[in-house]
Design a protein around this motif. Structure first.
Motif, PDB file in Angstrom:
ATOM      1  N   SER A   1      -5.103  34.718 -11.618  1.00  0.00           N
ATOM      2  CA  SER A   1      -5.578  34.524 -10.248  1.00  0.00           C
ATOM      3  C   SER A   1      -5.906  33.045 -10.039  1.00  0.00           C
ATOM      4  CB  SER A   1      -6.805  35.387  -9.964  1.00  0.00           C
ATOM      5  OG  SER A   1      -7.912  34.940 -10.714  1.00  0.00           O
ATOM      6  N   THR A   2      -5.863  32.614  -8.801  1.00  0.00           N
ATOM      7  CA  THR A   2      -6.154  31.217  -8.484  1.00  0.00           C
ATOM      8  C   THR A   2      -7.160  31.133  -7.333  1.00  0.00           C
ATOM      9  OG1 THR A   2      -4.232  31.145  -7.038  1.00  0.00           O
ATOM     10  CG2 THR A   2      -3.928  30.335  -9.296  1.00  0.00           C
ATOM     11  N   PRO A   3      -8.362  31.640  -7.561  1.00  0.00           N
ATOM     12  CA  PRO A   3      -9.364  31.550  -6.502  1.00  0.00           C
ATOM     13  C   PRO A   3      -9.854  30.110  -6.356  1.00  0.00           C
ATOM     14  CG  PRO A   3     -10.381  32.355  -8.487  1.00  0.00           C
ATOM     15  CD  PRO A   3      -8.896  32.237  -8.773  1.00  0.00           C
ATOM     16  N   SER A   4     -10.576  29.857  -5.300  1.00  0.00           N
ATOM     17  CA  SER A   4     -11.200  28.552  -5.088  1.00  0.00           C
ATOM     18  C   SER A   4     -12.671  28.669  -5.456  1.00  0.00           C
ATOM     19  CB  SER A   4     -11.073  28.138  -3.630  1.00  0.00           C
ATOM     20  OG  SER A   4      -9.709  27.993  -3.283  1.00  0.00           O
ATOM     21  N   LEU A   5     -13.175  27.657  -6.115  1.00  0.00           N
ATOM     22  CA  LEU A   5     -14.584  27.629  -6.478  1.00  0.00           C
ATOM     23  C   LEU A   5     -15.207  26.389  -5.861  1.00  0.00           C
ATOM     24  CD1 LEU A   5     -16.977  28.814  -8.061  1.00  0.00           C
ATOM     25  CD2 LEU A   5     -16.201  27.493 -10.054  1.00  0.00           C
ATOM     26  N   TYR A   6     -16.298  26.604  -5.129  1.00  0.00           N
ATOM     27  CA  TYR A   6     -17.015  25.521  -4.467  1.00  0.00           C
ATOM     28  C   TYR A   6     -18.427  25.462  -5.007  1.00  0.00           C
ATOM     29  CZ  TYR A   6     -13.110  25.837  -1.287  1.00  0.00           C
ATOM     30  OH  TYR A   6     -11.843  25.859  -0.780  1.00  0.00           O
ATOM     31  N   VAL A   7     -18.964  24.237  -5.033  1.00  0.00           N
ATOM     32  CA  VAL A   7     -20.355  24.035  -5.408  1.00  0.00           C
ATOM     33  C   VAL A   7     -21.082  23.557  -4.160  1.00  0.00           C
ATOM     34  CG1 VAL A   7     -21.976  22.816  -6.912  1.00  0.00           C
ATOM     35  CG2 VAL A   7     -19.672  23.392  -7.749  1.00  0.00           C
ATOM     36  N   GLY A   8     -22.126  24.266  -3.797  1.00  0.00           N
ATOM     37  CA  GLY A   8     -22.973  23.870  -2.686  1.00  0.00           C
ATOM     38  C   GLY A   8     -24.210  23.174  -3.233  1.00  0.00           C
ATOM     39  N   PHE A   9     -24.459  21.958  -2.791  1.00  0.00           N
ATOM     40  CA  PHE A   9     -25.610  21.199  -3.252  1.00  0.00           C
ATOM     41  C   PHE A   9     -26.764  21.380  -2.270  1.00  0.00           C
ATOM     42  CE2 PHE A   9     -21.987  19.225  -5.264  1.00  0.00           C
ATOM     43  CZ  PHE A   9     -22.433  19.121  -6.578  1.00  0.00           C
ATOM     44  N   LEU A  10     -27.951  21.626  -2.818  1.00  0.00           N
ATOM     45  CA  LEU A  10     -29.173  21.835  -2.041  1.00  0.00           C
ATOM     46  C   LEU A  10     -30.212  20.813  -2.481  1.00  0.00           C
ATOM     47  CD1 LEU A  10     -29.423  25.706  -2.650  1.00  0.00           C
ATOM     48  CD2 LEU A  10     -28.233  24.546  -0.773  1.00  0.00           C
ATOM     49  N   GLN A  11     -31.217  20.578  -1.631  1.00  0.00           N
ATOM     50  CA  GLN A  11     -32.288  19.665  -2.020  1.00  0.00           C
ATOM     51  C   GLN A  11     -33.336  20.370  -2.881  1.00  0.00           C
ATOM     52  OE1 GLN A  11     -33.389  18.027   1.829  1.00  0.00           O
ATOM     53  NE2 GLN A  11     -31.987  16.314   1.550  1.00  0.00           N
ATOM     54  N   THR A  12     -33.528  21.655  -2.667  1.00  0.00           N
ATOM     55  CA  THR A  12     -34.490  22.437  -3.447  1.00  0.00           C
ATOM     56  C   THR A  12     -33.887  23.802  -3.734  1.00  0.00           C
ATOM     57  OG1 THR A  12     -35.536  23.345  -1.464  1.00  0.00           O
ATOM     58  CG2 THR A  12     -36.503  21.314  -2.367  1.00  0.00           C
ATOM     59  N   PRO A  13     -34.346  24.479  -4.777  1.00  0.00           N
ATOM     60  CA  PRO A  13     -33.856  25.836  -5.016  1.00  0.00           C
ATOM     61  C   PRO A  13     -34.252  26.741  -3.849  1.00  0.00           C
ATOM     62  CG  PRO A  13     -34.996  24.998  -6.957  1.00  0.00           C
ATOM     63  CD  PRO A  13     -35.258  24.030  -5.836  1.00  0.00           C
TER      64      PRO A  13
ATOM     65  N   ALA B   1     -27.053  22.217   3.291  1.00  0.00           N
ATOM     66  CA  ALA B   1     -26.252  22.245   2.070  1.00  0.00           C
ATOM     67  C   ALA B   1     -24.972  21.472   2.337  1.00  0.00           C
ATOM     68  CB  ALA B   1     -25.920  23.678   1.681  1.00  0.00           C
ATOM     69  N   THR B   2     -24.321  21.054   1.290  1.00  0.00           N
ATOM     70  CA  THR B   2     -22.989  20.481   1.425  1.00  0.00           C
ATOM     71  C   THR B   2     -22.131  21.029   0.297  1.00  0.00           C
ATOM     72  OG1 THR B   2     -21.705  18.476   1.867  1.00  0.00           O
ATOM     73  CG2 THR B   2     -23.343  18.329   0.103  1.00  0.00           C
ATOM     74  N   LEU B   3     -20.887  21.325   0.611  1.00  0.00           N
ATOM     75  CA  LEU B   3     -19.975  21.948  -0.346  1.00  0.00           C
ATOM     76  C   LEU B   3     -18.957  20.951  -0.872  1.00  0.00           C
ATOM     77  CD1 LEU B   3     -19.247  25.201   1.659  1.00  0.00           C
ATOM     78  CD2 LEU B   3     -20.405  25.109  -0.562  1.00  0.00           C
ATOM     79  N   ARG B   4     -18.640  21.100  -2.175  1.00  0.00           N
ATOM     80  CA  ARG B   4     -17.546  20.356  -2.782  1.00  0.00           C
ATOM     81  C   ARG B   4     -16.728  21.325  -3.621  1.00  0.00           C
ATOM     82  NH1 ARG B   4     -19.750  17.476   0.210  1.00  0.00           N
ATOM     83  NH2 ARG B   4     -20.121  15.240   0.076  1.00  0.00           N
ATOM     84  N   ASN B   5     -15.424  21.122  -3.623  1.00  0.00           N
ATOM     85  CA  ASN B   5     -14.550  21.886  -4.499  1.00  0.00           C
ATOM     86  C   ASN B   5     -14.904  21.544  -5.938  1.00  0.00           C
ATOM     87  OD1 ASN B   5     -12.026  22.320  -6.143  1.00  0.00           O
ATOM     88  ND2 ASN B   5     -11.379  23.174  -4.183  1.00  0.00           N
ATOM     89  N   ILE B   6     -14.822  22.515  -6.833  1.00  0.00           N
ATOM     90  CA  ILE B   6     -15.164  22.274  -8.233  1.00  0.00           C
ATOM     91  C   ILE B   6     -14.300  21.165  -8.837  1.00  0.00           C
ATOM     92  CG2 ILE B   6     -13.645  24.053  -9.202  1.00  0.00           C
ATOM     93  CD1 ILE B   6     -17.184  23.140 -10.460  1.00  0.00           C
TER      94      ILE B   6
END
Length: 179
Positions: free
Chosen positions: A97-109, A161-166
């Motif tokens: 499979s070839t899913p997309s994985l994104y990381v969302g960055f937050l300032q606090t948990p 939040a802001t997202l970036r591709n892995i």
């Protein structure tokens, strides 16, 4: 001097076009050293003597809003934190499979109630995992074909939040690896 990687929200998306030389100049005007940008999606690498990341985020946000005319949420990470985010594997990916994985960055948990809201969006297409100040979004289709979005992420969590591709996160981790 301490190196940071700033992940900026709303840079070169949604009609907000910002030249990378402009971003570098704005960060230099804030007194930061060795300012670089990485691809044109709002990733700025810089060095400073200041260790208070919350104060740095606020100062950067104020300066960017003054100069660009709209709010730019800012999420700072050390190179070691970016490397840890790049290495973290919250999902088992099925072979072939070839899913997309994104990381969302937050300032606090996020708070538990926010996590519950986010997890309510799990579906056969989208899955989520939160690890500290990062949200991992596994999208089993193209992001544009998913009913979920960055705006839905912010609404579910009740915070910016802001997202970036892995792939981007891994490239940043490799380029700015702590030796």
């Amino acid at each position: 001097m301490t190196r940071y990687i700033a992940f900026l929200r709303a840079i070169n998306v949604g009609g907000h076009t910002v030249k990378m030389e402009t971003l570098r100049a704005l960060f230099t005007e804030l007194g930061f050293a060795k300012v670089e940008t990485f691809i044109a999606s709002g990733n700025v690498i810089f060095e400073t003597d200041t260790l208070d990341t919350s104060a740095l985020e606020k100062a950067i946000e104020r300066r960017l809003q003054q100069s660009l005319g709209y709010p730019v949420a800012t999420f700072l990470r050390s190179p070691a934190e970016v490397a840890a985010a790049a290495r973290y594997e919250p999902f088992t990916i099925e072979h072939g499979s070839t899913p997309s994985l994104y990381v969302g960055f937050l300032q606090t948990p996020p708070a538990d109630v926010a996590l519950d809201r986010l997890m309510s969006f799990r579906s056969p297409i989208d899955d989520f995992h939160v690890h500290g100040r990062e949200v991992y979004w596994l999208c089993r289709t193209r992001m544009s074909d998913s009913p979920f979005s960055g705006a839905a992420l912010e609404k579910a969590l009740g915070m910016p939040a802001t997202l970036r591709n892995i792939t981007t996160v891994r490239k940043l981790a490799a380029k700015y690896a702590v030796h």
